[in-house]
Scaffold this motif. Structure first.
Motif, PDB file in Angstrom:
ATOM      1  N   ARG A 149       0.837  -1.204   0.000  1.00 13.34           N
ATOM      2  CA  ARG A 149       0.000   0.000   0.000  1.00 13.34           C
ATOM      3  C   ARG A 149       0.872   1.254   0.000  1.00 13.34           C
ATOM      4  O   ARG A 149       0.606   2.209  -0.728  1.00 13.34           O
ATOM      5  N   LYS A 151       4.037   1.685  -1.093  1.00 14.34           N
ATOM      6  CA  LYS A 151       4.685   1.879  -2.392  1.00 14.34           C
ATOM      7  C   LYS A 151       3.680   2.327  -3.444  1.00 14.34           C
ATOM      8  O   LYS A 151       3.967   3.183  -4.267  1.00 14.34           O
ATOM      9  N   ARG A 152       2.493   1.718  -3.420  1.00 18.69           N
ATOM     10  CA  ARG A 152       1.440   2.072  -4.384  1.00 18.69           C
ATOM     11  C   ARG A 152       1.063   3.546  -4.237  1.00 18.69           C
ATOM     12  O   ARG A 152       0.971   4.278  -5.231  1.00 18.69           O
ATOM     13  N   GLU A 153       0.859   4.013  -3.008  1.00 18.85           N
ATOM     14  CA  GLU A 153       0.507   5.417  -2.774  1.00 18.85           C
ATOM     15  C   GLU A 153       1.612   6.347  -3.237  1.00 18.85           C
ATOM     16  O   GLU A 153       1.340   7.406  -3.806  1.00 18.85           O
ATOM     17  N   ARG A 154       2.872   5.945  -3.020  1.00 18.71           N
ATOM     18  CA  ARG A 154       4.011   6.772  -3.453  1.00 18.71           C
ATOM     19  C   ARG A 154       4.047   6.880  -4.980  1.00 18.71           C
ATOM     20  O   ARG A 154       4.246   7.966  -5.538  1.00 18.71           O
ATOM     21  N   VAL A 156       1.490   6.482  -7.127  1.00 19.80           N
ATOM     22  CA  VAL A 156       0.338   7.269  -7.599  1.00 19.80           C
ATOM     23  C   VAL A 156       0.599   8.753  -7.384  1.00 19.80           C
ATOM     24  O   VAL A 156       0.334   9.575  -8.271  1.00 19.80           O
ATOM     25  N   LYS A 157       1.138   9.112  -6.247  1.00 20.21           N
ATOM     26  CA  LYS A 157       1.446  10.519  -5.944  1.00 20.21           C
ATOM     27  C   LYS A 157       2.477  11.067  -6.937  1.00 20.21           C
ATOM     28  O   LYS A 157       2.306  12.159  -7.479  1.00 20.21           O
ATOM     29  N   LYS A 158       3.514  10.295  -7.198  1.00 25.52           N
ATOM     30  CA  LYS A 158       4.549  10.715  -8.152  1.00 25.52           C
ATOM     31  C   LYS A 158       3.944  10.890  -9.551  1.00 25.52           C
ATOM     32  O   LYS A 158       4.229  11.879 -10.232  1.00 25.52           O
ATOM     33  N   ARG A 160       0.809  11.524 -10.390  1.00 23.33           N
ATOM     34  CA  ARG A 160      -0.053  12.714 -10.407  1.00 23.33           C
ATOM     35  C   ARG A 160       0.771  13.986 -10.477  1.00 23.33           C
ATOM     36  O   ARG A 160       0.420  14.920 -11.199  1.00 23.33           O
ATOM     37  N   LYS A 161       1.868  14.034  -9.732  1.00 20.63           N
ATOM     38  CA  LYS A 161       2.752  15.213  -9.747  1.00 20.63           C
ATOM     39  C   LYS A 161       3.329  15.441 -11.140  1.00 20.63           C
ATOM     40  O   LYS A 161       3.436  16.569 -11.618  1.00 20.63           O
ATOM     41  N   GLU A 164       0.965  17.204 -13.398  1.00 20.63           N
ATOM     42  CA  GLU A 164       0.718  18.613 -13.079  1.00 20.63           C
ATOM     43  C   GLU A 164       1.788  19.519 -13.682  1.00 20.63           C
ATOM     44  O   GLU A 164       1.594  20.724 -13.759  1.00 20.63           O
TER      45      GLU A 164
END
Length: 165
Positions: A149, A151-154, A156-158, A160-161, A164
């Protein structure tokens, strides 16, 4: 051969199981050719019909350029070795991010070719990794689902960044 638009994460089509192919015709051959062209343009070494929004069980893999192209229709992994291997994975639907995924080192796979003939192959190394990755995708399992979880969140955040910028 057409280069098709690639579905980007988090498009829900990437989470939907694909339907088995029942018609082995010119349309299927054209889809495989388009998938190969799209994969090369991305660039990548594997792609499924789901990556372009077509929810059918077709994947194309090229580990060593066009002469190594293999098309798998309705692939099913029949056996997984108990030995594991780690390999860096990513997706044409989530370009620019990768992480290590642990998977069985060897597999046995049953699939059909573009004419509908059934084959059984064994694979190891990078081909085994790619086949497991793409068969997962055909089942609606995106590669990051195989990560913890955190690593997955990291990832996804990367991703999305990156969008942007």
């Amino acid at each position: 051969m057409a280069i098709l638009p690639i579905v980007r994460y988090p498009d829900q089509r990437l989470r939907m199981p694909c339907e088995p192919v029942t018609a082995f015709d010119a349309r299927l051959k054209e889809m495989a050719d388009d998938l190969a062209a799209t994969m090369r343009a991305a660039p990548g070494i594997g792609i499924t019909a789901a990556h372009v929004g077509i929810l059918e069980q077709v994947t194309v893999i090229e580990l060593d350029g066009p002469l190594s192209q293999r098309v798998y229709v309705n692939p099913v992994i029949e056996w997984l070795s108990p030995e594991l291997q780690r390999h860096t994975e990513g997706s044409v639907s989530m370009p620019g991010v990768t992480d290590e995924v642990e998977r069985p080192a060897r597999i046995r796979l049953t699939y059909q070719d573009l004419a509908g003939a059934t084959h059984t192959d064994e694979a190891d190394g990078l081909l085994a990794v790619c086949l497991q990755h793409e068969v997962d995708q055909l089942g609606g399992i995106f590669w990051i689902d195989r990560l913890s979880r955190l690593k997955r969140e990291r990832i996804v955040k990367k991703f999305r960044k990156m969008g942007e910028q």
